[in-house]
Scaffold this active site. Structure first.
Site, PDB file in Angstrom:
ATOM      1  CG  ASP A  33      -2.015  -0.884   1.145  1.00  0.00           C
ATOM      2  OD1 ASP A  33      -2.010  -1.541   0.156  1.00  0.00           O
ATOM      3  OD2 ASP A  33      -2.526  -1.283   2.252  1.00  0.00           O
ATOM      4  CE  LYS A  55      -7.355  -0.414   0.290  1.00  0.00           C
ATOM      5  NZ  LYS A  55      -7.421  -1.614   1.327  1.00  0.00           N
ATOM      6  CG  MET A 170      -8.803   6.418   8.192  1.00  0.00           C
ATOM      7  SD  MET A 170      -9.629   4.804   7.435  1.00  0.00           S
ATOM      8  CE  MET A 170     -10.026   3.993   9.141  1.00  0.00           C
TER       9      MET A 170
HETATM   10  N1  SAH Z   1      -3.587  -0.194   9.794  1.00  0.00           N
HETATM   11  C1  SAH Z   1      -3.357   1.023  10.015  1.00  0.00           C
HETATM   12  C2  SAH Z   1      -4.513   2.060   9.799  1.00  0.00           C
HETATM   13  C3  SAH Z   1      -4.965   2.124   8.382  1.00  0.00           C
HETATM   14  S1  SAH Z   1      -6.333   3.168   8.042  1.00  0.00           S
HETATM   15  C4  SAH Z   1      -2.746   0.848  11.349  1.00  0.00           C
HETATM   16  O1  SAH Z   1      -2.817   0.077  12.247  1.00  0.00           O
HETATM   17  O2  SAH Z   1      -2.083   2.038  11.578  1.00  0.00           O
HETATM   18  C5  SAH Z   1      -5.315   4.561   7.831  1.00  0.00           C
HETATM   19  C6  SAH Z   1      -5.191   5.711   8.950  1.00  0.00           C
HETATM   20  O3  SAH Z   1      -4.381   5.518   9.506  1.00  0.00           O
HETATM   21  C7  SAH Z   1      -4.900   7.072   8.237  1.00  0.00           C
HETATM   22  O4  SAH Z   1      -6.143   7.901   7.650  1.00  0.00           O
HETATM   23  C8  SAH Z   1      -4.350   7.860   9.480  1.00  0.00           C
HETATM   24  O5  SAH Z   1      -5.486   7.970  10.285  1.00  0.00           O
HETATM   25  C9  SAH Z   1      -3.557   6.735  10.107  1.00  0.00           C
HETATM   26  N2  SAH Z   1      -2.311   6.483   9.963  1.00  0.00           N
HETATM   27  C10 SAH Z   1      -1.629   5.494   9.377  1.00  0.00           C
HETATM   28  N3  SAH Z   1      -0.126   5.958   9.387  1.00  0.00           N
HETATM   29  C11 SAH Z   1      -0.132   7.305   9.753  1.00  0.00           C
HETATM   30  C12 SAH Z   1       0.858   8.015  10.030  1.00  0.00           C
HETATM   31  N4  SAH Z   1       2.183   7.719   9.706  1.00  0.00           N
HETATM   32  N5  SAH Z   1       0.750   9.453  10.499  1.00  0.00           N
HETATM   33  C13 SAH Z   1      -0.480   9.579  10.835  1.00  0.00           C
HETATM   34  N6  SAH Z   1      -1.739   8.967  10.810  1.00  0.00           N
HETATM   35  C14 SAH Z   1      -1.214   7.660  10.126  1.00  0.00           C
END
Ligand code: SAH
Length: 489
Positions: A33, A55, A170
């Site tokens: 992704d 994505k 999100m």
């Molecule tokens: N599986 C992932 C989440 C996926 S949904 C996890 O466990 O982290 C995607 C959301 O994750 C984004 O919209 C944001 O809210 C958050 N996210 C993922 N990486 C991020 C980052 N480096 N900084 C801030 N938010 C992040």
């Protein structure tokens, strides 16, 4: 065969698990992704089939059905199939849906959990999701419901009543509506909130406020971002660490040759910089035939490139240097000697010719010197040795420096550009022929490099006091401090 559903962690490539990295390094197929960073994708072995699954919030390179179908197809073909997902695969990652599809197709899978952004991103911003006396639980909530569902599945009033820490993923763009729903449900309007964008990455940025102000203060925040709501968000004022690093938020270009860039880039990153690796030169070994060290009393190596190349010219046999004194200019060269199993007898502290003369401390007259160095290097050292009565000084060019077409990051986008030699300055000007050089803020390793920069009209933000990498890094930190003072008074 097995499909591995692996969590890549939240962004910092160091936050993948040992198991995840081990599997990634032997993947035959990698389906990844956008949130699985480019540095991790680069860990896949040569020949690995790379499948970008897209994505983005706005458009998907592949639909989830297409991703599922690809996992089944590659899973059937055999080999090691890695499905790399941002954060943890089972936290808003649809990893469980992929597992269901694989299960139905009769394909083995393994889940390798990852560090979720829900916990790690707040931590990198100095916000603990629990804290004794402040929060006894945390709830991770999506701020972006499945658009195919009608109405809201999230019971915001219940979340408001439950208290504790709320972590929203999100949620960028919906913060106003969410805050309103929470306040309507009984949450205090002055509840602290922190919004952390691009968490765990050098670009990390945090905006803070309270429930009733956050929508306005965070309006300009770009996703991905994690929002933390609760009294723990206020602990950031005390606990923040990443954003306090001296080079945080600064883009620093490294223009030296790619093979040499690592040490400098690593140090700059550890101080918080976003490093733009934009090599403008590359080194090419010169095949000048075998070297006979037996004809010399002292072999001087004048750059970190030299030890390995010299060893190559000795047929890889370090014993041929037995009985010859080994002198290194600069600690970087001494370290490169150790890497090939050699120990310098003397090390010039300062990485200029004068430093070596000092280190030799009079033991020059009547002795024979071999200088193993770059083609076209300055003659200052050879001249000085001769003037001090050396019985002979031979120069053995081991490599030459050639211009590199800028293919890496755009150095002109940097706040500061590092120059480690006059040749990188000249190569930089040649690599960016149309660039307004007077807009470039350079940091130079020493006076010779600075003079070359000034001649081309490059403004210098700082010059290293010690003419080696540590000195250069110190100069970058100084330049950053000056810049901050100029910007913020
Ligand atoms: N599986 C992932 C989440 C996926 S949904 C996890 O466990 O982290 C995607 C959301 O994750 C984004 O919209 C944001 O809210 C958050 N996210 C993922 N990486 C991020 C980052 N480096 N900084 C801030 N938010 C992040």
């Amino acid at each position: 065969m097995t499909v591995y559903l692996i969590g890549a962690g939240p962004g910092d490539p160091g936050l993948i698990t040992v198991r995840g990295l081990e599997l990634l390094r032997r993947a035959d197929v990698l389906v990844y992704d956008r949130l699985a960073g480019p540095q991790l994708v680069a860990e896949a072995p040569a020949g690995c089939l790379l499948v970008y699954a897209g994505k983005r919030p706005d458009h998907h390179a592949m639909t989830q059905d297409e991703i599922n179908a690809a996992l089944v197809r590659h899973g059937r073909d055999g080999g090691t199939v890695v499905r790399l997902k941002g954060g943890d695969p089972f936290v808003f990652g649809r990893g469980s849906e992929e597992a269901q599809v694989l299960r139905t197709a009769g394909i083995d899978y393994e889940v390798v959990p990852g560090i979720t952004s829900a916990i790690a991103v707040p931590a990198y911003a100095g916000v603990p999701v629990t804290h004794r006396g402040a929060s006894t639980h945390f709830t991770v909530v999506t701020g972006h419901e499945d658009p195919t569902k009608g109405g809201s599945d999230v019971d915001w009033p219940a979340l408001a009543r439950a208290g504790g820490t709320l972590v929203l993923l999100m949620a960028v763009g919906r913060l106003g509506a969410i805050a309103e729903a929470l306040i309507a449900g009984g949450a205090a309007p002055d509840t602290p909130v922190a919004v952390v964008a691009s968490g765990t990455l050098p670009e990390q940025r945090t905006v803070t406020g309270t429930l009733d102000t956050i929508a306005a203060t965070a309006a300009a925040v770009r996703p991905p971002a994690v929002t933390v709501i609760g009294s723990v968000a206020a602990l950031r004022a005390e606990i923040a660490w990443l954003e306090r690093r001296p080079l945080h938020g600064l883009r620093v270009a490294v223009t030296r040759a790619r093979v040499q860039a690592d040490g400098l880039s690593t140090r700059l990153r550890e101080l918080g910089a976003t490093v733009l690796e934009s090599p403008v030169i590359r080194t090419e070994p010169i095949d000048g035939g075998p070297v006979d060290p037996g004809a010399y009393d002292v072999v001087c190596l004048t750059s970190p490139n030299a030890p390995r190349l010299l060893l190559d010219r000795l047929g890889g046999d370090a014993r041929r240097l037995a009985g010859v004194e080994i002198a290194a200019i600069g600690p970087g060269t001494a370290a490169a000697l150790r890497e090939v199993g050699l120990v310098a007898d003397l090390v010039a502290e300062r990485a200029v010719a004068e430093g070596l003369l000092e280190a030799l401390d009079g033991r020059i007259a009547g002795r024979r010197f071999l200088l193993a160095q770059a083609e076209g290097a300055r003659d200052a050292l050879a001249d000085a040795l001769r003037a001090a009565g050396a019985a002979g000084v031979d120069v053995e060019p081991l490599y030459r420096t050639l211009p590199e077409r800028p293919a890496g990051a755009d150095a002109l986008a940097a706040d500061l550009v590092t120059f480690t030699s006059a040749s990188t300055v000249h190569a930089f000007a040649a690599a960016y022929p149309d660039a307004p050089l007077d807009a470039v803020r350079g940091v130079s390793i020493g006076p010779v490099t600075s003079a070359a920069a000034r001649e081309l009209g490059i403004a210098l933000a700082a010059e290293a006091e010690r003419h080696d990498l540590d000195g250069l890094v110190e100069a970058v930190v100084l330049a950053a401090a000056r810049r901050a003072t100029a910007l913020h008074g």
